[in-house]
Write an enzyme that holds these catalytic residues in place. Structure first.
Site, PDB file in Angstrom:
ATOM      1  N   HIS A   1      -1.845 136.033  74.558  1.00 38.33           N
ATOM      2  CA  HIS A   1      -1.944 136.012  76.020  1.00 38.33           C
ATOM      3  C   HIS A   1      -0.847 135.129  76.588  1.00 38.33           C
ATOM      4  O   HIS A   1      -0.703 133.979  76.181  1.00 38.33           O
ATOM      5  CB  HIS A   1      -3.309 135.485  76.468  1.00 38.33           C
ATOM      6  CG  HIS A   1      -4.358 136.542  76.507  1.00 38.33           C
ATOM      7  ND1 HIS A   1      -5.439 136.496  77.343  1.00 38.33           N
ATOM      8  CD2 HIS A   1      -4.491 137.698  75.803  1.00 38.33           C
ATOM      9  CE1 HIS A   1      -6.197 137.565  77.156  1.00 38.33           C
ATOM     10  NE2 HIS A   1      -5.650 138.310  76.214  1.00 38.33           N
TER      11      HIS A   1
ATOM     12  N   TYR B   1     -10.074 132.529  85.624  1.00 34.48           N
ATOM     13  CA  TYR B   1     -10.811 131.309  85.951  1.00 34.48           C
ATOM     14  C   TYR B   1     -11.039 131.335  87.460  1.00 34.48           C
ATOM     15  O   TYR B   1     -10.094 131.181  88.234  1.00 34.48           O
ATOM     16  CB  TYR B   1      -9.992 130.075  85.578  1.00 34.48           C
ATOM     17  CG  TYR B   1      -9.892 129.802  84.087  1.00 34.48           C
ATOM     18  CD1 TYR B   1      -8.969 130.479  83.290  1.00 34.48           C
ATOM     19  CD2 TYR B   1     -10.717 128.854  83.477  1.00 34.48           C
ATOM     20  CE1 TYR B   1      -8.876 130.222  81.929  1.00 34.48           C
ATOM     21  CE2 TYR B   1     -10.624 128.591  82.110  1.00 34.48           C
ATOM     22  CZ  TYR B   1      -9.708 129.276  81.343  1.00 34.48           C
ATOM     23  OH  TYR B   1      -9.612 129.012  79.994  1.00 34.48           O
TER      24      TYR B   1
HETATM   25  C1  PHB Z   1     -14.015 131.826  75.435  1.00 31.09           C
HETATM   26  O1  PHB Z   1     -13.390 132.901  75.271  1.00 31.09           O
HETATM   27  O2  PHB Z   1     -15.109 131.637  74.897  1.00 31.09           O
HETATM   28  C2  PHB Z   1     -13.428 130.775  76.282  1.00 31.09           C
HETATM   29  C3  PHB Z   1     -12.171 130.942  76.822  1.00 31.09           C
HETATM   30  C4  PHB Z   1     -11.608 129.951  77.630  1.00 31.09           C
HETATM   31  C5  PHB Z   1     -12.336 128.804  77.899  1.00 31.09           C
HETATM   32  C6  PHB Z   1     -13.601 128.627  77.345  1.00 31.09           C
HETATM   33  C7  PHB Z   1     -14.148 129.610  76.534  1.00 31.09           C
HETATM   34  O3  PHB Z   1     -11.798 127.863  78.705  1.00 31.09           O
END
Ligand code: PHB
Ligand code: RFL
Length: 391
Positions: free
Chosen positions: A72, A201
């Site tokens: 990514h 996010y």
């Molecule tokens: C996850 O894919 O479980 C994951 C990804 C990013 C984060 C926390 C968990 O910040």
């Protein structure tokens, strides 16, 4: 039984340490209180920093990750009903991350240790660590109903937040610095293709939401919930409706729904135990520190700790040079505190604090807009997210 390095815990920290030591010809034994299936299926992290990917490759554990992991090159910050992308390579001199689940890292490491004839004892619970002030530390453990002792030259506690290692130091040690956050994460695994190419996010007045993934067919999503919330209060329909609300944009983006195969609520805390070594006992990974998962740092810190430790043990075994062992705690803690700060920043940036006021809200929104508009601001997120150099 005697071994050079006695390792408590077969999470990513303990297993990778075992593999790295094995590659240097250093004898070790891993004791794990749970069964193999439990350890291999415990849903947790999903993001590997570039440095973690490099260490897994160097340890010989990356064959499947390189086939099935998904590189990514950025993340999306979503707020004000709009998407704002942070591009990693252009902000970090070409670095990026890998989506590859912790469950898979653990399976790969167990298979490697097994193939090499390494000793990983499941359902072997460490009950005491003694003799750490002398040259012959010991781990007492219970396996198949019987009590045993493992004599070691060094003990490394990779036994997570609830382990015994940290509590085996003399009274008053380690010193603990911590913060409990006024929210928790409800995480789900769903059999549905991700609705995005990169992680989202999202900050919403009703709280944080995260869209992550495990594969082209499986999505992983999280919702900020109250720390006292119970999973029974969250039937599937309510979870999807709340995710829809928090991810909503003005550009027609939609969230795909599918069968939920796993759901759980995890509290969020920040926690550091210092020092990470006393005598012949060393702490690594969650045994020594916890970060809230918003920065995706927990697993990566565990990998960084044991990478340092493996090199330090090798220098000691090969050349009798103790300096890296002596410097381990200080070196590791510098990185730990950087991750604590970054994880805390990401957490306060993206969550809605039940106790916040209008001033807090306005500061957060200004910070988000700054990140979305200034490459200099975005670069601080990007370089921490992809991971800083090991030392
Ligand atoms: C996850 O894919 O479980 C994951 C990804 C990013 C984060 C926390 C968990 O910040
Ligand atoms: P672990 O994985 O907790 O393993 C410790 C092991 O020790 C065993 N144990 C004992 N064994 C023998 N005797 C005893 N007395 C024992 N006591 C305990 C336990 O059974 C267990 O098997 O610790 P380790 O190896 O330090 O690894 C740390 C990571 O697991 C953790 O930091 C990450 O999962 C955190 N995390 C994330 N990290 C990331 O880098 N990226 C992410 O995207 C990310 N997302 C997450 C996360 C953690 C989450 N939860 C559930 C806390 C998302 C979530 C939701």
């Amino acid at each position: 039984m005697h071994t050079t390095v006695g390792i408590i815990g077969a999470g990513p920290a303990g297993l990778l340490l075992s593999q790295l030591l094995h590659r240097q010809g250093i004898d070790n034994v891993v004791l794990e209180s749970r069964g193999r299936a439990y350890v291999e299926h415990r849903q947790r992290a999903g993001i590997l920093e570039q440095g973690t990917v490099d260490v897994l490759r160097a340890s010989g554990a990356a064959e499947r990750m390189d086939r099935q992991g998904i590189p990514h090159a950025g993340i999306e910050l979503r707020f004000d009903r709009a998407a704002h992308r942070i591009d990693f390579p252009s902000l970090t001199g070409g670095r990026q991350v890998m989506v590859y689940a912790q469950t898979e890292v653990v399976k790969d490491l167990i298979a490697l240790r097994e193939a090499a004839g390494g000793t990983v004892l499941f359902e072997a619970e460490a009950t005491a660590v003694t003799g750490i002030d002398g040259d012959h530390p010991r781990i007492d453990y219970r396996h198949q109903g019987a009590e045993h002792t493992l004599d070691c030259d060094l003990v490394v506690a990779c036994d997570g937040f609830h382990g015994i290692g940290r509590h085996s130091m003399p009274e008053g040690l380690p010193r603990v610095t911590q913060r409990d956050h006024p929210f928790a994460w409800l995480g789900i695994l769903a059999e549905v293709p991700p609705s995005c190419q990169e992680l989202i996010y999202a900050q919403h007045e009703r709280g944080f939401a995260l869209h992550s993934m495990r594969s082209a067919e499986v999505s992983r999503l999280y919702l900020q919930v109250d720390p006292d919330d119970r999973i029974e209060a969250w039937p599937d329909q309510r979870i999807w409706d709340e995710l829809d609300t928090r991810f909503a944009t003005d550009d027609g983006w939609t969230l795909r729904r599918g069968p939920i195969t796993e759901k759980s609520i995890t509290p969020m805390r920040s926690f550091v135990a210092e020092p990470m070594r006393h005598g012949r006992l060393f702490l690594a990974g969650d045994a020594a520190h916890i970060v809230p998962p918003t920065g995706a740092k927990g697993l990566n810190l565990a990998v960084a700790d044991v990478t340092l430790l493996a090199a330090a043990v090798a220098a000691w075994q090969r050349d009798g040079d103790q300096s890296l062992l002596d410097g381990y705690s200080e070196t590791a803690l510098r990185r730990v505190w950087r991750a604590e700060h970054f994880s805390h920043t990401m957490t306060t940036l993206l969550h809605t604090d039940p106790g916040e006021d209008e001033f807090d809200r306005r500061l957060r929104l200004s910070h988000l807009r700054y990140l979305a508009s200034s490459p200099a601001a975005a670069a601080t997120i990007a370089e921490n997210y992809v991971g800083l150099p090991l030392t």
